[in-house]
Design a protein around this motif. Structure first.
Motif, PDB file in Angstrom:
ATOM      1  N   GLY A  85       0.811  -1.211   0.000  1.00  0.00           N
ATOM      2  CA  GLY A  85       0.000   0.000   0.000  1.00  0.00           C
ATOM      3  C   GLY A  85       0.844   1.261   0.000  1.00  0.00           C
ATOM      4  N   ALA A  86       1.915   1.259   0.805  1.00  0.00           N
ATOM      5  CA  ALA A  86       2.799   2.423   0.827  1.00  0.00           C
ATOM      6  C   ALA A  86       3.475   2.624  -0.524  1.00  0.00           C
ATOM      7  CB  ALA A  86       3.852   2.247   1.924  1.00  0.00           C
ATOM      8  N   GLY A  87       3.894   1.532  -1.155  1.00  0.00           N
ATOM      9  CA  GLY A  87       4.500   1.653  -2.482  1.00  0.00           C
ATOM     10  C   GLY A  87       3.515   2.154  -3.522  1.00  0.00           C
ATOM     11  N   ALA A  88       2.259   1.681  -3.440  1.00  0.00           N
ATOM     12  CA  ALA A  88       1.244   2.133  -4.386  1.00  0.00           C
ATOM     13  C   ALA A  88       0.945   3.618  -4.211  1.00  0.00           C
ATOM     14  CB  ALA A  88      -0.034   1.312  -4.214  1.00  0.00           C
ATOM     15  N   VAL A  89       0.868   4.078  -2.951  1.00  0.00           N
ATOM     16  CA  VAL A  89       0.611   5.498  -2.693  1.00  0.00           C
ATOM     17  C   VAL A  89       1.762   6.356  -3.216  1.00  0.00           C
ATOM     18  CG1 VAL A  89       0.363   7.219  -0.863  1.00  0.00           C
ATOM     19  CG2 VAL A  89      -0.915   5.090  -0.743  1.00  0.00           C
ATOM     20  N   ALA A  90       3.002   5.905  -2.980  1.00  0.00           N
ATOM     21  CA  ALA A  90       4.158   6.659  -3.458  1.00  0.00           C
ATOM     22  C   ALA A  90       4.189   6.715  -4.984  1.00  0.00           C
ATOM     23  CB  ALA A  90       5.445   6.038  -2.923  1.00  0.00           C
ATOM     24  N   ALA A  91       3.898   5.578  -5.637  1.00  0.00           N
ATOM     25  CA  ALA A  91       3.885   5.557  -7.100  1.00  0.00           C
ATOM     26  C   ALA A  91       2.770   6.439  -7.648  1.00  0.00           C
ATOM     27  CB  ALA A  91       3.714   4.118  -7.589  1.00  0.00           C
ATOM     28  N   HIS A  92       1.601   6.404  -7.004  1.00  0.00           N
ATOM     29  CA  HIS A  92       0.485   7.237  -7.449  1.00  0.00           C
ATOM     30  C   HIS A  92       0.829   8.715  -7.334  1.00  0.00           C
ATOM     31  CE1 HIS A  92      -3.716   8.214  -8.240  1.00  0.00           C
ATOM     32  NE2 HIS A  92      -3.681   9.048  -7.209  1.00  0.00           N
ATOM     33  N   ALA A  93       1.455   9.091  -6.208  1.00  0.00           N
ATOM     34  CA  ALA A  93       1.832  10.499  -6.021  1.00  0.00           C
ATOM     35  C   ALA A  93       2.875  10.924  -7.054  1.00  0.00           C
ATOM     36  CB  ALA A  93       2.357  10.704  -4.606  1.00  0.00           C
ATOM     37  N   GLY A 115       1.141   2.999 -18.733  1.00  0.00           N
ATOM     38  CA  GLY A 115      -0.229   2.599 -18.457  1.00  0.00           C
ATOM     39  C   GLY A 115      -0.666   1.413 -19.291  1.00  0.00           C
ATOM     40  N   ARG A 116      -0.283   1.409 -20.582  1.00  0.00           N
ATOM     41  CA  ARG A 116      -0.638   0.290 -21.456  1.00  0.00           C
ATOM     42  C   ARG A 116       0.045  -0.991 -20.995  1.00  0.00           C
ATOM     43  NH1 ARG A 116       1.337   2.147 -25.727  1.00  0.00           N
ATOM     44  NH2 ARG A 116      -0.485   3.384 -26.342  1.00  0.00           N
ATOM     45  N   ALA A 117       1.332  -0.879 -20.613  1.00  0.00           N
ATOM     46  CA  ALA A 117       2.061  -2.074 -20.145  1.00  0.00           C
ATOM     47  C   ALA A 117       1.446  -2.612 -18.862  1.00  0.00           C
ATOM     48  CB  ALA A 117       3.529  -1.732 -19.926  1.00  0.00           C
ATOM     49  N   GLY A 118       1.076  -1.716 -17.938  1.00  0.00           N
ATOM     50  CA  GLY A 118       0.445  -2.165 -16.708  1.00  0.00           C
ATOM     51  C   GLY A 118      -0.886  -2.834 -16.969  1.00  0.00           C
ATOM     52  N   LEU A 159      -3.242  -4.183 -11.248  1.00  0.00           N
ATOM     53  CA  LEU A 159      -2.449  -3.611 -12.337  1.00  0.00           C
ATOM     54  C   LEU A 159      -3.333  -3.162 -13.499  1.00  0.00           C
ATOM     55  CD1 LEU A 159       0.711  -5.909 -12.532  1.00  0.00           C
ATOM     56  CD2 LEU A 159       0.629  -3.494 -11.924  1.00  0.00           C
ATOM     57  N   ALA A 160      -4.326  -3.977 -13.826  1.00  0.00           N
ATOM     58  CA  ALA A 160      -5.221  -3.613 -14.923  1.00  0.00           C
ATOM     59  C   ALA A 160      -5.983  -2.334 -14.605  1.00  0.00           C
ATOM     60  CB  ALA A 160      -6.183  -4.760 -15.208  1.00  0.00           C
ATOM     61  N   ARG A 161      -6.467  -2.225 -13.375  1.00  0.00           N
ATOM     62  CA  ARG A 161      -7.200  -1.016 -12.972  1.00  0.00           C
ATOM     63  C   ARG A 161      -6.277   0.195 -12.950  1.00  0.00           C
ATOM     64  NH1 ARG A 161      -9.125   3.095 -12.241  1.00  0.00           N
ATOM     65  NH2 ARG A 161     -10.773   3.758 -10.794  1.00  0.00           N
ATOM     66  N   SER A 162      -5.059   0.044 -12.433  1.00  0.00           N
ATOM     67  CA  SER A 162      -4.128   1.169 -12.363  1.00  0.00           C
ATOM     68  C   SER A 162      -3.706   1.617 -13.752  1.00  0.00           C
ATOM     69  CB  SER A 162      -2.897   0.770 -11.539  1.00  0.00           C
ATOM     70  OG  SER A 162      -3.272   0.388 -10.235  1.00  0.00           O
ATOM     71  N   ALA A 164      -5.382   1.259 -16.577  1.00  0.00           N
ATOM     72  CA  ALA A 164      -6.509   1.920 -17.232  1.00  0.00           C
ATOM     73  C   ALA A 164      -6.725   3.323 -16.673  1.00  0.00           C
ATOM     74  CB  ALA A 164      -7.773   1.076 -17.061  1.00  0.00           C
ATOM     75  N   ALA A 165      -6.583   3.491 -15.363  1.00  0.00           N
ATOM     76  CA  ALA A 165      -6.759   4.814 -14.758  1.00  0.00           C
ATOM     77  C   ALA A 165      -5.681   5.789 -15.243  1.00  0.00           C
ATOM     78  CB  ALA A 165      -6.720   4.697 -13.240  1.00  0.00           C
ATOM     79  N   LEU A 166      -4.442   5.316 -15.374  1.00  0.00           N
ATOM     80  CA  LEU A 166      -3.366   6.177 -15.849  1.00  0.00           C
ATOM     81  C   LEU A 166      -3.615   6.608 -17.297  1.00  0.00           C
ATOM     82  CD1 LEU A 166      -0.624   7.525 -15.511  1.00  0.00           C
ATOM     83  CD2 LEU A 166       0.453   5.341 -16.080  1.00  0.00           C
ATOM     84  N   ARG A 167      -4.084   5.706 -18.123  1.00  0.00           N
ATOM     85  CA  ARG A 167      -4.363   6.059 -19.512  1.00  0.00           C
ATOM     86  C   ARG A 167      -5.517   7.057 -19.611  1.00  0.00           C
ATOM     87  NH1 ARG A 167      -4.693   0.831 -23.238  1.00  0.00           N
ATOM     88  NH2 ARG A 167      -4.634   2.495 -24.806  1.00  0.00           N
ATOM     89  N   ARG A 168      -6.506   6.956 -18.737  1.00  0.00           N
ATOM     90  CA  ARG A 168      -7.608   7.926 -18.760  1.00  0.00           C
ATOM     91  C   ARG A 168      -7.151   9.306 -18.314  1.00  0.00           C
ATOM     92  NH1 ARG A 168     -10.724   3.671 -16.667  1.00  0.00           N
ATOM     93  NH2 ARG A 168     -10.550   4.547 -14.571  1.00  0.00           N
TER      94      ARG A 168
END
Length: 303
Positions: A85-93, A115-118, A159-162, A164-168
């Motif tokens: 979770g901490a890694g995901a928050v840091a990557a998102h930020a 985003g496409r690769a994820g 990963l699929a959700r992340s 797709a969200a990055l591409r949007r």
């Protein structure tokens, strides 16, 4: 471009918060936490005593006993989930900073590729996990099945959700989310939650069996028991010594057993095993009544 898309993306956390609040109204958090602790404690204890041939339901442990046993099997999953979770928050930020900062065309292209690769990797992992799930009949005896399958499903969905969200985020504002997208997002969160639950239950089961194997290798550290009975028990476990007590007036106990160790003390019974583990050993259930006489033997240093 990215700033105009912010309201549409910020709507999702609001919906998620409303969903969480609705869940709190139905199931109080403390009740849910107690139920989870009880379940994982039960799974761990069941695997632990199954190693000694004992059904944990026959011991008579209470809810508090299972809750107190849950921290050990939950420690590793909680640390892993917290680190993830901490890694995901840091990557998102970090990604949001790159999007909001003045970015070159090359940076935008890299983010789109990321985003496409994820998304592709997530869909591949999700497909692999579903294939393993469909092949349960053939793969259920695989020792790692209970960990690899939910890990692929949960990580793939995330990963699929992340992706797709990055591409949007890098596209022009797509407008308000459609009911189909909201339903897909909710189902995705449900898949991730179920996968995390499955992985944690598997780790709890492994933890219980590992604890049982640890205890079996150190049975000499368990309390030593001398058991007197009225009739012969015809025990077959190697190492247990049976002695016939001399007859005397008023003596009701005629047999004595040594080299026994207390495995666990239940509500109204004790579970005894031989002091040295063997694959042919058995667990003895001794009722705490006047049909037996029990002595606990100690061997300590002199005071």
């Amino acid at each position: 471009m990215a700033e105009e898309n912010m309201p549409a993306e910020n709507a999702a956390p609001g919906r998620l918060e409303r969903l969480v609040e609705s869940g709190k109204a139905i199931i109080p958090p403390l009740t849910l936490l107690s139920a989870l602790l009880f379940y994982f404690g039960y799974v761990s204890a069941r695997a632990q005593y199954q190693y000694f041939g004992v059904d944990v339901d026959t011991i008579g442990l209470g809810t508090q006993d299972y809750v107190m046993r849950s921290p050990q099997p939950l420690l590793t999953p909680l640390l892993v989930f917290a680190a993830a979770g901490a890694g995901a928050v840091a990557a998102h930020a970090a990604v949001r900073r790159r999007i909001h900062a003045p970015a070159s065309v090359r940076t935008v292209v890299r983010l789109r590729r990321l985003g496409r690769a994820g998304q592709v990797a997530g869909l591949a992992g999700l497909a692999g996990g579903l294939l393993l799930l469909l092949g349960y009949v053939f793969l259920r005896d695989w020792p790692l099945y209970g960990l690899v399958t939910p890990l692929l499903i949960g990580a793939g969905a995330t990963l699929a959700r992340s992706g797709a969200a990055l591409r949007r985020l890098l596209r022009p504002p797509p407008g308000p989310a459609t009911p189909l997208r909201r339903t897909a997002t909710a189902l995705l969160y449900l898949v991730v939650a179920v996968s995390a639950f499955w992985m944690t239950a598997t780790v709890a089961q492994w933890s219980g069996r590992g604890l049982a194997m640890y205890e079996a290798s150190r049975l000499d550290e368990r309390p030593s028991v001398i058991l007197d009975t009225k009739e012969s028990l015809f025990l077959r476990s190697p190492g247990i010594q049976e002695t016939k007590l001399p007859a005397s007036e008023g003596q009701t106990f005629h047999y004595r057993y040594r080299h026994l160790r207390l495995l666990i003390h239940g509500k109204d019974r004790m579970f005894l095993v031989a002091d040295k583990w063997s694959a042919s050993n058995s667990t003895i259930i001794v009722p705490l009544d006047d049909s037996v006489r029990v002595q606990f033997q100690f061997q300590n240093q002199q005071p």
